[in-house]
Write a protein that holds these residues in place. Structure first.
Motif: not given
Length: 428
Positions: A305-320
């Protein structure tokens, strides 16, 4: 690496490893903006199942697509996603020089990989990347209505069938790529009826009149019509809710299989789309509705249920995903794991750099956003904290002269780092 971050990663990895090696359910939509997700603060949107993922996971409400070299913005977005390279290096990828893609790395880590839905990326053929395939759809459908049924239903049905019939001992990576809500926006009448056009509100940045002259790919005729935009919002919202029903089927099948708790779930879109904001009816622009898109991840050990407003790239999900699974990140991957942000021990990127062809460049830092149009010489500056819809251009104000210089300096720094050779020397 910071000591606190090391401790967190060890703890996080131990939580994940306390389960069997987790499955991965990766759902991606096409042309879905943040405004088309109920859980992102838009209660008029009926997305109960996407909201279920958000309630169980972590949402990134300011996730950006770096840009494009094609009017089909999904192509660069998905190429960056699968290979982890920034825009300029991704543009050079071919089937012959492509590095290992995300599904290939997961296969090496013991995953069985399967895909159903839209394929629209450069590099290796899809059949080379996945162990098995469902119905693979083109980037642009002529119609959603097929002999097997509506394409959204076909994609959802095949994902459910994969889960229900999976019997391998290996964990799986299930990539479900919906074409929806991309045009042609065809669905059942019951979904259109959920969004009466006379009840659809448009943002303050939608103004009737001329189209934005700096945006080449504007998919409407001048003058911009609010009536037309409301109709498109209705169609888009209906398509999203139809897709959301199929996502519900997939989540229900996952729960019935007993694998829900041991499955990492990702939901994202490749980019957003504008319906009249800033005089744009399309997606080849750097305004917020088009250049941002939903990104949600649920994983064992993450606080729900957490939301993060920091600006990231969508493609950061790969290394995540690689971080969560304990897989070493290849040197070729330029994007960054989101785990340090989830852990609140690492600051976000200093800035986000954006580019569309050679006709648009953008930089965002400390809630200030600059967009440059090298061909026309126009420049825009917005205060995203106080003006999230980008209605007031602050360029030329003495108050923001230092901000302009600072952003230009940061933009040129990014250009040097990523090999973007476009000249912007004439700007201030």
């Amino acid at each position: 690496m910071q000591k606190s971050l090391v401790v967190f990663l060890i703890a996080f990895t131990s939580v994940v490893s306390s389960f069997a090696q987790p499955n991965i359910l990766f759902i991606e939509s096409d042309d879905q903006s943040n405004q088309a997700v109920g859980a992102f603060g838009h209660p008029e949107m009926k997305t109960p199942n996407i909201d279920r993922i958000a309630d169980a996971g972590v949402s990134f409400t300011s996730a950006y697509n770096m840009g494009c070299w094609s009017p089909a913005v999904c192509v660069p977005s998905r190429t960056m996603l699968f290979y982890g390279k920034y825009l300029w290096d991704s543009q050079k990828i071919t089937k012959d020089n492509a590095p290992k893609a995300m599904p290939e790395l997961l296969k090496e880590a013991g995953y069985s990989t399967y895909m159903t839905g839209k394929w629209h990326a450069w590099g290796k053929p899809v059949a080379q990347l996945f162990d098995s395939l469902g119905s693979i759809q083109p980037g642009q459908l002529k119609t959603y209505n097929s002999p097997e049924g509506h394409i959204t239903d076909v994609t959802g049905r095949e994902a459910v069938s994969f889960i229900e019939n999976y019997q391998d001992d290996a964990p799986y990576f299930l990539y479900v790529a919906f074409n929806a809500p991309h045009v042609p926006r065809q669905t059942e009448q019951k979904y259109y009826d959920m969004y009466p056009t006379d009840e659809i509100g448009l943002p303050p940045s939608v103004v009737e009149g001329p189209l934005n002259p700096n945006i080449e790919y504007n998919y409407t005729n001048a003058p911009l019509s609010k009536k037309t935009m409301r109709n498109r919002v209705q169609q888009n919202s209906a398509m999203v809710t139809h897709m959301d029903d199929r996502i519900g089927d997939i989540l229900d099948a996952l729960k019935a299989s007993g694998e829900y708790e041991n499955t990492i779930i990702v939901f994202m879109s490749d980019h957003g789309i504008s319906f009249g904001e800033n005089g744009v009816a399309g997606k080849v622009c750097l305004y917020e509705p088009s250049v941002t898109a939903p990104l949600i991840i649920k994983a064992p050990g993450m606080t729900p249920g957490k939301q993060h407003a920091e600006r990231v790239y969508l493609q950061d999900i790969y290394p995540t995903l690689l971080s969560i699974l304990g897989i070493d990140q290849p040197d070729a991957v330029a994007f960054q794991s989101l785990i340090p942000l989830v852990e609140h021990k690492q600051k976000p990127r200093k800035s986000i750099y954006l580019a569309m062809f050679d006709s648009q460049r953008g930089i965002i830092s400390e809630d200030r956003k600059m967009i440059i149009y090298p061909e026309s010489g126009d420049c825009e500056l917005y205060d995203l904290e106080n003006d999230p819809w980008e209605t007031t251009n602050l360029i030329g104000s003495d108050k923001y002269r230092k901000t302009e210089m600072k952003l230009l300096k940061e933009l040129r720094k990014w250009q040097n780092e990523v090999g973007d050779t476009l000249s912007i020397r004439d700007f201030r």
